[in-house]
Structure formats: structure tokens, C-alpha cells
Design an enzyme around this catalytic site. Structure first.
Site, mmCIF file in Angstrom:
data_model
loop_
_atom_site.group_PDB
_atom_site.id
_atom_site.type_symbol
_atom_site.label_atom_id
_atom_site.label_comp_id
_atom_site.label_asym_id
_atom_site.label_seq_id
_atom_site.Cartn_x
_atom_site.Cartn_y
_atom_site.Cartn_z
ATOM 1 N N GLY A 1 0.626 -0.647 -0.034
ATOM 2 C CA GLY A 1 -0.166 0.331 0.282
ATOM 3 C C GLY A 1 1.001 1.121 0.295
ATOM 4 C CG HIS B 1 -7.508 3.571 1.560
ATOM 5 N ND1 HIS B 1 -8.505 2.592 1.356
ATOM 6 C CD2 HIS B 1 -6.686 2.573 1.195
ATOM 7 C CE1 HIS B 1 -8.564 1.281 1.826
ATOM 8 N NE2 HIS B 1 -7.620 0.968 1.184
ATOM 9 C CB THR C 1 3.463 -0.081 7.023
ATOM 10 O OG1 THR C 1 2.019 -0.196 7.756
ATOM 11 C CG2 THR C 1 5.023 -0.817 7.914
ATOM 12 C CD GLN D 1 -6.519 5.765 9.542
ATOM 13 O OE1 GLN D 1 -6.211 5.711 10.549
ATOM 14 N NE2 GLN D 1 -8.206 5.226 8.581
ATOM 15 N NE ARG E 1 -25.707 9.841 13.231
ATOM 16 C CZ ARG E 1 -27.143 9.511 13.823
ATOM 17 N NH1 ARG E 1 -27.184 8.547 14.075
ATOM 18 N NH2 ARG E 1 -27.829 10.071 13.337
ATOM 19 N N GLY F 1 4.971 -7.555 3.755
ATOM 20 C CA GLY F 1 4.983 -8.931 2.498
ATOM 21 C C GLY F 1 6.076 -8.188 1.522
ATOM 22 C CG ASP G 1 -0.324 -1.274 9.419
ATOM 23 O OD1 ASP G 1 -1.508 0.099 9.072
ATOM 24 O OD2 ASP G 1 -0.964 -2.217 8.645
ATOM 25 C CG MET H 1 -6.472 1.852 7.725
ATOM 26 S SD MET H 1 -5.645 1.880 6.137
ATOM 27 C CE MET H 1 -7.110 2.013 4.912
ATOM 28 N N GLY H 2 -4.242 0.026 10.507
ATOM 29 C CA GLY H 2 -3.746 -0.766 11.325
ATOM 30 C C GLY H 2 -3.442 -2.914 11.350
HETATM 31 O O1 F6P Z 1 -1.248 -2.150 5.944
HETATM 32 C C1 F6P Z 1 -0.904 -0.913 5.345
HETATM 33 C C2 F6P Z 1 -3.059 -0.408 5.267
HETATM 34 O O2 F6P Z 1 -3.506 0.247 5.084
HETATM 35 C C3 F6P Z 1 -3.452 -1.140 7.064
HETATM 36 O O3 F6P Z 1 -3.444 -0.674 7.573
HETATM 37 C C4 F6P Z 1 -5.207 -1.061 5.825
HETATM 38 O O4 F6P Z 1 -5.517 -2.619 6.708
HETATM 39 C C5 F6P Z 1 -5.242 -2.509 4.363
HETATM 40 O O5 F6P Z 1 -3.153 -1.383 4.184
HETATM 41 C C6 F6P Z 1 -4.996 -1.919 3.527
HETATM 42 O O6 F6P Z 1 -4.770 -2.536 2.494
HETATM 43 P P1 F6P Z 1 -5.750 -2.085 0.656
HETATM 44 O O7 F6P Z 1 -5.682 -0.731 0.568
HETATM 45 O O8 F6P Z 1 -4.934 -3.034 -0.147
HETATM 46 O O9 F6P Z 1 -7.255 -2.338 1.057
#
Ligand code: F6P
Length: 396
Positions: free
Chosen positions: A46, A319, A173, A321, A313, A152, A175, A217-218
Site C-alpha cells: 500500500g 484510506h 507502513t 490515513q 454514529r 510482505g 501500521d 487502520m493498522g
Molecule cells: O498496511 C497498510 C494498510 O493501510 C492497513 O492499515 C490496511 O489494513 C491495509 O493496508 C488496506 O489495504 P488496501 O489498500 O489493499 O485495502
């Protein structure tokens, strides 16, 4: 075949290994000549704020410090499978990108050359393109390959190194889940973005007296939720490392009501885990509504609303983030990582990833870098501090 490549390639480098020499430059600057030829750079996985800053640093350091050349490899390892996706990058081409989000090199979360899925005649065919990657790497006359990615992508890099490709990794990342580095670039920007969103949601929550669930995310690590939650004044933070019970979340909401506070902010990591025997969760587990996969924040929000009969709510930041301009600290970290990667190439220290340890930029082997994700220690100081000021993690 593979081994021959490895031996031949390394001996070629060894033959031409000159001692460090300093060449005076017209402006009084010096270029250090250390057997520095042409290196390639690619991104994988990503996107992440700071990718462009790494590319800029690699190109500038390789060119200004070593008089070398850099090839930008587009769309991750695809650029080595289809070499027309490579282009020389000079400092001119990387002008004005330091503050830009995204990546001028493009990236993909798919495209593992060892296990490449392609559609052919309506069927998915799997190829091992690793040999082709190595041949194209050699044909481009590259001395080293800088791979910027998360677990990865760096695992692919490690596997290519095992086949003899001189690889250098850079940890990326949002994360922050790579165990061999204290921080990855992109994380600080994601925490900033999430905190800013929580601050905005805070004001609307207070105006309406609502319960607000904010999902961040994370993946399997709770770093973004923990740091943004704490910085944004969350009342409840749910992270994968501490499994939660909904009753405990309700208790916190009730406690706030009893103290006259009409709203609650609940920050949820996308990978948070409910306890296996949680009665509220189990009672709703078979409802049709949840047969479609809902995100953690949406499920939790729906159950709070239904059980407590209150207005809830949910905002899934998603994304957002990953986008936008990197913070100054991420620009600096990305720049230092990029320069460190070039230094490793100059010293021919391959199979390593640059990393941050304390205040020092250093490196570790790619074997040490991959395969173990860094999660939040549940007894860490930051968790203890959060608990001390009344933050609930949905557990005892
Ligand atoms: O690893 C970064 C990340 O943004 C994670 O926080 C999230 O789970 C994943 O990638 C989302 O991936 P994609 O953009 O493939 O949906």
C-alpha cells in the site's frame, strides 16, 4: 542457474571494487567514488506518506554523493517483470515531490513475482516470474535494488536476495508493525490525520450528545488506534492486542453519563478482537444483518446503538490515513532512510534493511526484518498511562 547468477554477479562487483576516493568538484563539493554504479528503486504494498521523500533522497544521495545513477522501477516488481516500466531518475525528475503524498513510482499490493496471478482467457494463471526479474535486473546493469515496503514486500525482497539479487530494504507502513525498527515512515502522518479527524468528530459529538465510533487502520496492530486515540482524548480505545467485552464498553459510556457527559468517543482499530465468549456479540452473531462482512467499527457501533438504545454514529477513516502530505518528522525519517539505503549500496552491504533504533539510523538483515510483526505490548507505558487517566480498553 540462480547460483551462477549470484556468484558471477558478486565477483563482478568484487573485481571492480575500488578504494574510496574523493574527487574535487567545481563548487568545492566532493563526490565520493566507491564503486558506485546504477541502482534501482521500487515501492511495494500500500502507498504511504513519505514514499516520494525516500525516492528523492535515494536519487539525490546517489547522484550528489557518489556520482551514481538511479533507475525508477514502476508499479512495484512489475517494473522488473516488464522492464519498459523502468526510467532513469535524475535529481531533476524528483524535484518538488518531498511534500507530496502517494508515490510517483506507483505501487501495488498484488504482483508477487514468485506467485504472480494473471488472467488469461478468462482463467487465473499463476506464474513464477522470479527468474525473469533477475534477468531484467542484470540486463538493466543494476548494482543494487532498493525495495521500499512493509512485511510482505520485504519478504519478497528477502527471497530475491536469497537468489542472489543485491537487495536493500527500506521499512514503510502506516501500521508501524515492523519489529526491527522503532518506527516506520508514514506512521506519524497517519496518527496526525486520525487525531485531526477525532478532534473534529469530538466537537460534533459534544454538540449532539452522541456516541461516536471512529475506526482506524493498522491491520493486526493497534499503534494508530492507541496513539491517535490517546492524542484525541478517546474514552474507549479497542486494539487487537487487548480483547474487549462490549459490557465493559457500555460501562464506560454509563460512567460518563452518570458524570453528566452526554457523549463518548470510541476509537476502534480495524483489527480489534472481541472476547470469544462475549455475550452481547454472541447474541447478535446470527442476525442476517451481519452475514455481510461489516467493518469492526460498524459492527461495534450497531451493537452499542441497539443494546443501549442511543444515537450512535460511525466514521471509518479508511484510506484517508494513507493519503496526503507527510508530516515534517516523516519527511525527515524518509530522507534519512533513503540516504542510509544509498550508503549500504555504496558499502555493498546487501540483504539488509535500514532501520531506526533510538535516535540512530542503522540496519539489520532482511531475515531479522520480516516475519514477526510488532504489536502493542499490553503492559507498555503508554497503555498504563492511558488507563491511569481513565481510558477504557474494553477489558478489566
Ligand atoms: O498496511 C497498510 C494498510 O493501510 C492497513 O492499515 C490496511 O489494513 C491495509 O493496508 C488496506 O489495504 P488496501 O489498500 O489493499 O485495502
Amino acid at each position: 542457474m540462480t547460483r551462477a547468477f549470484s556468484v558471477e554477479w558478486r565477483s563482478r562487483l568484487a573485481e571492480s571494487a575500488d578504494a574510496w576516493t574523493e574527487k574535487p568538484q567545481p563548487q568545492g563539493k566532493s563526490i565520493r567514488m566507491v564503486n558506485f554504479g546504477k541502482i534501482g528503486i521500487l515501492n511495494g504494498g500500500g502507498d504511504c506518506p513519505g514514499l516520494n521523500a525516500v525516492t528523492r533522497a535515494v536519487v539525490r544521495a546517489a547522484t550528489y554523493r557518489y556520482g551514481g545513477q538511479v533507475m525508477g522501477i514502476f508499479d512495484s516488481f512489475d517494473g522488473l517483470i516488464w522492464p519498459e516500466k523502468m526510467k532513469e531518475f535524475t535529481p531533476h525528475q524528483v524535484r518538488g515531490i518531498l511534500h507530496e503524498g502517494g508515490t510517483i513510482l506507483g505501487t501495488t499490493s498484488r504482483g508477487n513475482p514468485f506467485n504472480y496471478h494473471e488472467e488469461q482467457d478468462g482463467k487465473v494463471v499463476v506464474h513464477d516470474y522470479s527468474r525473469r526479474v533477475i534477468e531484467n535486473f542484470q540486463a538493466a546493469n543494476l548494482q543494487a535494488l532498493v525495495v521500499v515496503g512493509g512485511d510482505g514486500t520485504l519478504t519478497i525482497a528477502r527471497d530475491l536476495f536469497r537468489l542472489g539479487v543485491p537487495v536493500i530494504g527500506v521499512p514503510k507502513t502506516i501500521d508501524n508493525d515492523l519489529s526491527a525498527t522503532d518506527t516506520t515512515f508514514g506512521f506519524r502522518t497517519a496518527v496526525n490525520t486520525a487525531t485531526d479527524a477525532i478532534d473534529k468528530i469530538h466537537t460534533t459529538a459534544a454538540s449532539h450528545g452522541r456516541i461516536m465510533v471512529i475506526e482506524v487502520m493498522g491491520r493486526d496492530a493497534g499503534w494508530i488506534a492507541l496513539e491517535a486515540g490517546l492524542a484525541g482524548g478517546a474514552d474507549v480505545i479497542l486494539i487487537p492486542e487487548i480483547s474487549f467485552r462490549l459490557e465493559k464498553v457500555f460501562e464506560k459510556i454509563q460512567e460518563r453519563k452518570a458524570a453528566g457527559k452526554k457523549f463518548s468517543l470510541i476509537v476502534v482499530a480495524e483489527g480489534c478482537r472481541v472476547e470469544a465468549d462475549d455475550p452481547v456479540w454472541l447474541a447478535h452473531a446470527h442476525e442476517g444483518q451481519f452475514s455481510v462482512p461489516l467493518s469492526a467499527g460498524n459492527k461495534i457501533g450497531a451493537l452499542i446503538g441497539r443494546e443501549r438504545k442511543e444515537e450512535v454514529r460511525v466514521t471509518v477513516l479508511g484510506h484517508l490515513q494513507r493519503g496526503g502530505s507527510p508530516t515534517p518528522s516523516d519527511r525527515i525519517l524518509s530522507t534519512c532512510f533513503g540516504v542510509a539505503a544509498v550508503e549500504l549500496a555504496a558499502r555493498q552491504e546487501y540483504g539488509r534493511m535500514v532501520c531506526l533504533k533510538g535516535n540512530v539510523i542503522t540496519s539489520c538483515t532482511l531475515d531479522e526484518a520480516v516475519g514477526r510483526i510488532k504489536t502493542v505490548p499490553p503492559d507498555s507505558h503508554i497503555i498504563q498511562s492511558a488507563r491511569a487517566i481513565g481510558v477504557s480498553f474494553g477489558a478489566d
